[in-house]
Design an enzyme around this catalytic site. Structure first.
Site, PDB file in Angstrom:
ATOM      1  CG  HIS A   1      -1.930   0.995   1.238  1.00 46.83           C
ATOM      2  ND1 HIS A   1      -1.525   2.286   1.609  1.00 46.83           N
ATOM      3  CD2 HIS A   1      -3.362   0.893   1.051  1.00 46.83           C
ATOM      4  CE1 HIS A   1      -2.832   3.005   1.551  1.00 46.83           C
ATOM      5  NE2 HIS A   1      -3.836   2.269   1.306  1.00 46.83           N
TER       6      HIS A   1
ATOM      7  CB  CYS B   1      -4.204   3.684  -1.999  1.00 45.46           C
ATOM      8  SG  CYS B   1      -5.311   4.556  -1.043  1.00 45.46           S
TER       9      CYS B   1
ATOM     10  CG  ASP C   1      -8.887   3.472   1.094  1.00 49.22           C
ATOM     11  OD1 ASP C   1      -9.191   2.811   1.882  1.00 49.22           O
ATOM     12  OD2 ASP C   1      -7.885   3.550   0.620  1.00 49.22           O
ATOM     13  CG  HIS C   2     -10.212   6.183   4.139  1.00 49.16           C
ATOM     14  ND1 HIS C   2      -9.392   7.002   4.186  1.00 49.16           N
ATOM     15  CD2 HIS C   2     -10.047   5.001   4.703  1.00 49.16           C
ATOM     16  CE1 HIS C   2      -8.311   6.500   5.085  1.00 49.16           C
ATOM     17  NE2 HIS C   2      -8.559   5.212   5.041  1.00 49.16           N
TER      18      HIS C   2
ATOM     19  CE1 TYR D   1     -11.754   1.125   5.551  1.00 51.40           C
ATOM     20  CE2 TYR D   1     -10.849   2.577   7.256  1.00 51.40           C
ATOM     21  CZ  TYR D   1     -10.492   1.829   6.061  1.00 51.40           C
ATOM     22  OH  TYR D   1      -9.450   1.590   5.233  1.00 51.40           O
TER      23      TYR D   1
ATOM     24  CG  HIS E   1      -7.333   0.656  -0.973  1.00 50.43           C
ATOM     25  ND1 HIS E   1      -6.581   1.013  -0.149  1.00 50.43           N
ATOM     26  CD2 HIS E   1      -7.708  -0.484  -1.129  1.00 50.43           C
ATOM     27  CE1 HIS E   1      -6.474  -0.190   0.845  1.00 50.43           C
ATOM     28  NE2 HIS E   1      -7.313  -1.219   0.010  1.00 50.43           N
TER      29      HIS E   1
HETATM   30  O1  LIG Z   1      -6.172   4.252   4.472  1.00 49.19           O
HETATM   31  C1  LIG Z   1      -6.489   3.077   5.028  1.00 49.19           C
HETATM   32  O2  LIG Z   1      -7.610   2.931   5.913  1.00 49.19           O
HETATM   33  C2  LIG Z   1      -5.953   1.822   4.574  1.00 49.19           C
HETATM   34  O3  LIG Z   1      -5.939   2.023   2.992  1.00 49.19           O
HETATM   35  C3  LIG Z   1      -4.558   1.629   4.920  1.00 49.19           C
HETATM   36  O4  LIG Z   1      -4.706   1.605   6.588  1.00 49.19           O
HETATM   37  C4  LIG Z   1      -4.162   0.159   4.610  1.00 49.19           C
HETATM   38  O5  LIG Z   1      -5.148  -0.578   5.056  1.00 49.19           O
HETATM   39  C5  LIG Z   1      -2.724  -0.239   5.158  1.00 49.19           C
HETATM   40  O6  LIG Z   1      -2.025   1.028   5.017  1.00 49.19           O
HETATM   41  C6  LIG Z   1      -2.222  -1.332   4.271  1.00 49.19           C
HETATM   42  O7  LIG Z   1      -1.428  -1.978   5.152  1.00 49.19           O
HETATM   43 FE   LIG Z   2      -5.754   2.902   0.992  1.00 49.55          FE
END
Ligand SMILES: O=C(O)[C@@H](O)[C@@H](O)[C@H](O)[C@H](O)CO
Ligand SMILES: [Fe+2]
Length: 359
Positions: A207, A245, A319-320, A333, A274
């Site tokens: 990531h 991402c 993602d978020h 989330y 993501h």
């Molecule tokens: O931003 C987020 O919530 C995720 O995309 C990261 O926490 C992701 O899960 C980690 O960096 C991956 O190890």
């Molecule tokens: Fe991410």
């Protein structure tokens, strides 16, 4: 392609698997054994229990996010050997459980960094936000207090309160560990685990650092197109791949996301996406936005189009998301806005697919 949501497990998530199942187009989740500390080997029975729980809700356990890397591996201490061996056991057990995607990151000490976990936007929604001016002046221990206060009672990945004491010690250990050294340490780790990944066909998906630059003076190495190229070259295996991402990599506006997706050295290594958008307020200050292109700085159509053009057939998730409609959940989330993100992606994808004249 599998469209998924991240699920933190019954104990750590307010979102129910049954609700995730109701989102059109979602086939599975990515999850993790959140109670196993980084560095410990994952037991097959624990993985199977998680898998059974997910499958009982009619979903697939499509991948793991994340199997976290012990800091000693990132720093390159002699003790890394033990932790790498444990990592290999975890991978082996995941392979035996028929799980073939593992997301991880190589960020020093902290996972993603935000200065505000519930910034209110004009429409009354709440979002995660980042302000470089605050980070510049704040001590890392203070960051923990900030995050804890605002996390609505949930533990955020990378910011577990029990890590607070380690932090200062870790800062000491990271002294003198340059970006080059960290890249070597990543290579050492990848070379060690790739044979297991080959054997069980496990796609590793690193990531990007979030934000995509160094914070708290700690060098970060997964920040740009060039660094992704470098990482791909560390080990030739196709199982050495990426989580693309958009929000993390795109936080540096110099990173051209569609171009990175199409890069011949990178495209076949994108195993996980993501999908999200962010909005810059001014230099160094941004907040996460709804997925819609017009609400943020990214052209989400162009990103989806680039994925379509490279024949992306891996795993994708929103993602978020924003906190909307009065939902109370882990910051970033909640169910509702991530579900909107999925619906939007589905719409883009269907339109792109149907306008493909070559088909
Ligand atoms: O931003 C987020 O919530 C995720 O995309 C990261 O926490 C992701 O899960 C980690 O960096 C991956 O190890
Ligand atoms: Fe991410």
């Amino acid at each position: 392609m599998d469209i998924t949501l991240r699920w933190f497990g019954k104990k750590h998530d307010s979102v129910k698997l049954e609700y995730i199942k109701q989102i059109p187009g979602v086939t599975g989740v990515v999850s993790s054994l959140h109670d196993v500390p980084a560095g410990e080997a994952w037991k097959l029975e624990d993985i199977l229990a998680l898998k059974n729980e997910v499958e009982a809700a009619g979903l697939k356990l499509v991948g793991i996010e994340s199997v976290n890397i012990h800091e000693d591996i990132k720093i390159g201490l002699p003790t890394r050997e033990k932790y790498i061996e444990n990592y290999k056991i975890s991978l082996e057990n995941l392979g035996k459980a028929d799980v073939h995607l593992v997301c991880y990151n190589f960020m020093p000490i902290f996972d993603w960094t935000r200065t505000d976990l519930a910034k209110e936007l004009e429409d009354g929604s709440y979002v995660l936000a980042y302000d470089e001016n605050i980070i510049k002046d704040i001590k890392p221990e203070k960051m923990f207090e900030r995050v804890e206060k605002e996390s609505a009672g949930f533990i955020l990945p990378g910011w577990e309160p029990n890590r607070r004491d380690e932090i200062m010690d870790l800062f000491e250990k990271y002294k003198g560990v340059t970006a080059e050294k960290r890249m070597e340490n990543l290579k050492y780790f990848l070379d060690a685990i790739m044979p297991v990944c080959e054997k069980y066909q496990i796609k590793m998906a690193i990531h990007p650092d979030d934000p995509a630059w160094s914070v708290f003076g700690l060098p970060r190495i997964v920040t740009s197109e060039k660094s992704l190229e470098e990482i791909a070259a560390l080990n030739d295996s196709i199982y050495n791949g990426f989580t693309l991402c958009t929000g993390s990599l795109g936080s540096n506006l110099k990173n051209n996301l569609p171009e990175i997706i199409r890069n011949p050295k990178i495209k076949d290594r994108i195993h996980f996406v993501h999908f999200r958008n962010i909005k810059y307020e001014c230099d160094g200050v941004f907040h996460e936005s709804s997925h819609l292109s017009s609400d943020g700085d990214f052209d989400m159509y162009e990103i989806a189009k680039a994925l379509y053009d490279i024949g992306f057939d891996g795993v994708l998730r929103p993602d978020h998301g924003r906190m909307i409609w009065g939902e109370e959940a882990r910051p970033g989330y909640g169910l509702y806005d991530r579900a909107l993100g999925v619906a939007y992606f589905n719409g883009l994808w269907e339109a792109i697919r149907k306008s493909d004249k070559s088909k």
